[in-house]
Design a protein around this motif. Structure first.
Motif, PDB file in Angstrom:
ATOM      1  N   ILE A 120       0.844  -1.200   0.000  1.00 31.92           N
ATOM      2  CA  ILE A 120       0.000   0.000   0.000  1.00 31.92           C
ATOM      3  C   ILE A 120       0.882   1.254   0.000  1.00 31.92           C
ATOM      4  N   SER A 158       3.632   5.834  -5.551  1.00 33.30           N
ATOM      5  CA  SER A 158       3.461   5.921  -6.997  1.00 33.30           C
ATOM      6  C   SER A 158       2.341   6.905  -7.338  1.00 33.30           C
ATOM      7  N   TYR A 159       1.255   6.860  -6.560  1.00 33.82           N
ATOM      8  CA  TYR A 159       0.155   7.801  -6.787  1.00 33.82           C
ATOM      9  C   TYR A 159       0.613   9.243  -6.572  1.00 33.82           C
ATOM     10  N   THR A 163       3.084  10.556  -9.278  1.00 31.12           N
ATOM     11  CA  THR A 163       2.497  10.721 -10.606  1.00 31.12           C
ATOM     12  C   THR A 163       1.330  11.704 -10.555  1.00 31.12           C
ATOM     13  N   GLN A 172      -4.578   3.733  -8.739  1.00 31.94           N
ATOM     14  CA  GLN A 172      -3.795   3.166  -7.645  1.00 31.94           C
ATOM     15  C   GLN A 172      -4.681   2.661  -6.503  1.00 31.94           C
ATOM     16  N   TYR A 179      -4.680  -5.724  -1.391  1.00 28.55           N
ATOM     17  CA  TYR A 179      -3.880  -5.618  -0.167  1.00 28.55           C
ATOM     18  C   TYR A 179      -4.716  -5.064   0.986  1.00 28.55           C
ATOM     19  N   ILE A 205       2.285   1.771  -3.465  1.00 26.48           N
ATOM     20  CA  ILE A 205       1.257   2.260  -4.388  1.00 26.48           C
ATOM     21  C   ILE A 205       0.952   3.728  -4.080  1.00 26.48           C
ATOM     22  N   GLN A 241      -5.545  -0.649  -7.505  1.00 22.41           N
ATOM     23  CA  GLN A 241      -4.344  -1.478  -7.381  1.00 22.41           C
ATOM     24  C   GLN A 241      -4.155  -1.956  -5.942  1.00 22.41           C
ATOM     25  N   ALA A 242      -4.471  -1.072  -5.008  1.00 21.45           N
ATOM     26  CA  ALA A 242      -4.243  -1.377  -3.597  1.00 21.45           C
ATOM     27  C   ALA A 242      -5.341  -2.272  -3.027  1.00 21.45           C
TER      28      ALA A 242
END
Lengths: 364, 310
Positions: free
Chosen positions: A170, A176-177, A180, B276, B283, A173, B279-280
């Motif tokens: 998490i 990355s969020y 970007t 994202q 998890y 990610i 994507q998460a």
């Protein structure tokens, strides 16, 4: 020496303070196992190279000695050692409390995010305020991220092994969020944050080398954690909880609180490592700011026998191997991931040798 | 017409969910065996990677998917043997050894892949969907359930078989006893270590198969870290499934649904949340799962503990 390996479940009781000479002789004895483990791992690495058509002896000539060419390369090793010592020493505390924090990687990333937020804002502060503030932000964020897993463990008995690993993904990610999206430097071609304000940068030790004062902070904190674990009553409580939570509860210790403390200390150290990566090395936040320091830190702690003081040495060793594997990739095209294989074998050898020593002790 | 589109979406979603659940189904059923015998293997991520790599390498060399699958199983079991020797014979801490094997699996597969395959850039032939006659023509249901490859179909068989073995045979009874009360098994004259070895081999063999599915039945390439945390998600699946193979099958399907939802929603341009978040999703759901299902009533009582004969 008594707690050289937490992996071996034996009845060992935490010891009270002892004279220095005994500590020193114990250090000498307990150094035998990790040294043997590293030698075995290097031998296996050499065999792997040889089997796959590379030059096996490179592992000594290039990987170990090749990374000590001049002051600059030593500085680069210490730069890599900084996060490893911080994370490794922090994980020693968690592992001593039998808290399996596998989430240092995520805690590092969250620390890096917080450091970036503080380091790109608050223009006009002096370096004496801004740089420490960035470190503090990183440590707090790392502690909070680890605290989630700690809370879920004490409140809902959710396995910290699983939750910390999920929190790793998490955090990655999330990073990355952010790079970007909201925190992206629009003028850059690649996803990255804006550059940190100069006053927020971690001061360098020598102006023309990348090495920053983080290495000193790491060493001081590792020593502090060693004293905390061995000499403070809270450290004693943590170790008792780690060895036997039921006994700790009967002795009136609050297991949940100790678990939270162990978790947050290890998280803070990883978060601080993340802050140093941003404020001391890259000066920007990137998607892959860590090459796996959080996972490597586990190997650092285990090789150190969960002793924060020894984590300084094992952190330095793993940093050398990592630097060496980079040199090896450049000179001989050996894939750099070789370092992961060596780390894995180091852990297995530590476990095996600790067991062997127990058997020898029984025989003798 | 909107309803039709939704139904089509749903059918594709369910079909994709089953496919994406397949590696989880194999690995979690395997881990159920292992944990029922008292062995917690957190090295599954590395084991699945080894399975994925061995499967890819064998299929690359021979062009045969079945041989690839066998190689995946064999690779997983070989890795499992290392785990078993360290945790059962040497009696080392299962978490420490598992963490080491994850590093080793990640490192070895990436090392060998970069050394031998990365420059070739070639993929492999993968298992093709087998359309079940008549059933695959049923609107929606056909798309969802009857147009999968044989590996995906086999998950049902494996789940049923595993359940029968675990709950209806004397081997299964002894295996469960090993995890609950190894001393009783020992006193009854059965070999605790042998049963644990067996359980770990079944577990890692299935994990290897799950990994091999990733390269042989899903993607046609090996990618470093292709398992992307599935080996860890499996650990949560097993808790959610209350250590039952059939339960593991359905919980894996649920996680497959999260994966599928994430992929399909990512493809939809109109979605408002950042990709994202999707994507998460697997998890986050794993954590929520652990929190909602608190209390470890069904966990084998000797989970994670080496057995010492006295």
């Amino acid at each position: 020496m008594a707690q050289v390996n937490q992996g071996v479940r034996e009845t060992v009781y935490p010891q009270a303070a002892q004279p220095l000479y005994r500590t020193l002789s114990q250090i000498a004895i307990s150094a035998v196992t990790p040294i043997a483990a590293v030698l075995v791992a290097l031998a296996c690495g050499a065999a792997l190279l040889w089997l796959n058509g590379f030059n096996g002896s490179d592992i000594v000539t290039v990987m170990i000695f090749g990374s000590f060419q001049d002051m600059r390369s030593v500085g680069e090793i210490l730069l890599k050692a900084t996060p490893l010592i911080l994370i490794g020493a922090g994980l020693c505390v968690a592992f001593r409390c039998s808290i399996w924090n596998i989430g240092a990687e995520g805690q590092l990333y969250v620390g890096a995010i917080a450091a970036t937020l503080v380091g790109t804002n608050f223009d006009g502060l002096s370096v004496w305020v801004h740089a420490p503030l960035v470190m503090l932000a990183g440590a707090l964020a790392g502690a909070a991220w680890a605290g989630i897993a700690g809370y879920l463990k004490v409140r809902f008995q959710a396995s910290e092994i699983v939750t910390t690993i999920m929190l790793n993904y998490i955090a990655l990610i999330l990073t990355s969020y952010l790079v970007t999206g909201p925190m992206r430097d629009a003028s850059a071609a690649y996803p990255q944050s804006a550059r940190l304000i100069r006053e927020a940068w971690t001061p360098r030790i020598v102006s023309d080398m990348r090495l920053h004062i983080g290495i000193l902070v790491a060493i001081v904190l590792a020593v502090a954690l060693y004293i905390f674990l061995q000499r403070s009553s809270r450290g004693f409580a943590l170790r008792v909880v780690g060895l036997n939570p039921h006994a700790a509860r009967y002795a009136g210790m609050q297991v949940a609180r100790n678990v939270m403390i162990a978790m947050c200390i290890s998280g803070a150290m990883a978060g601080l490592a993340g802050a140093f990566e941003v404020a001391g090395v890259t000066h920007r936040l990137y998607q892959n700011i860590s090459p796996g320091y959080g996972f490597e830190g586990i190997a650092v702690a285990l090789l150190a026998g969960n002793n924060p003081l020894a984590a300084i040495v094992s952190g330095g060793l793993f940093a050398t191997l990592r630097s060496g594997s980079e040199v090896l990739q450049i000179t001989s095209q050996v894939p750099q991931v070789l370092v992961l294989v060596i780390q894995g074998i180091v852990i297995l050898s530590v476990v095996a040798f600790a067991k062997l020593r127990d058997i020898l002790r029984i025989v003798a | 017409m909107d309803d039709m589109m939704f139904l089509t979406f749903l059918a594709t979603l369910v079909g994709a969910a089953w496919r994406l659940a397949t590696p989880l189904i194999f690995a979690s059923i395997g881990e159920v065996f292992s944990e029922r015998a008292g062995v917690l293997n957190i090295g599954l991520e590395g084991t699945m990677l080894v399975g994925a790599f061995c499967g890819f390498a064998a299929a690359f060399a021979t062009g045969s998917v079945p041989l690839g699958l066998l190689a995946g199983i064999a690779g997983g079991m070989l890795f499992g043997l290392v785990f078993a020797v360290f945790t059962i014979t040497i009696k080392a801490d299962q978490i420490v050894v598992g963490a080491a094997l994850n590093l080793l699996g990640m490192g070895l597969t990436a090392f060998l892949f970069r050394t031998y395959y990365v420059s070739t850039g070639k993929g492999i032939e993968i298992a093709q969907p087998v359309l079940i006659p008549f059933l695959s023509d049923i609107p929606f249901l056909g798309e969802a359930f009857f147009r999968q490859n044989l590996i995906v179909y086999s998950t049902v068989l494996v789940a049923v078989l595993a359940s029968l073995v675990l709950f209806r045979t004397s081997f299964g009874l002894t295996l469960r006893a090993v995890g609950e009360h190894p001393k009783a098994v020992d006193v009854a004259g059965r070999n605790v270590a042998a049963y644990r070895y067996g359980a770990v081999m079944v577990g890692t063999g299935l994990a290897g198969l799950g990994g091999a599915f990733l390269t042989l039945g899903h993607s046609n390439q090996f990618v470093e870290g292709i398992t992307s945390g599935r080996g860890f998600i499996v650990l949560a699946v097993v808790v959610f499934a209350r250590w039952s193979p059939i339960g593991a099958f359905f919980v894996s399907l649920l996680f497959g649904l999260f994966y599928a939802l994430q992929l399909m929603l990512q493809a939809q341009a109109s979605i408002i949340v950042p990709y994202q978040v999707l994507q998460a999703l697997p998890y986050i759901m794993t954590i929520i799962t652990l929190v909602v299902l608190r209390g470890k009533g069904a966990a084998p009582s000797k989970l994670g503990q080496p057995y010492e004969m006295r």
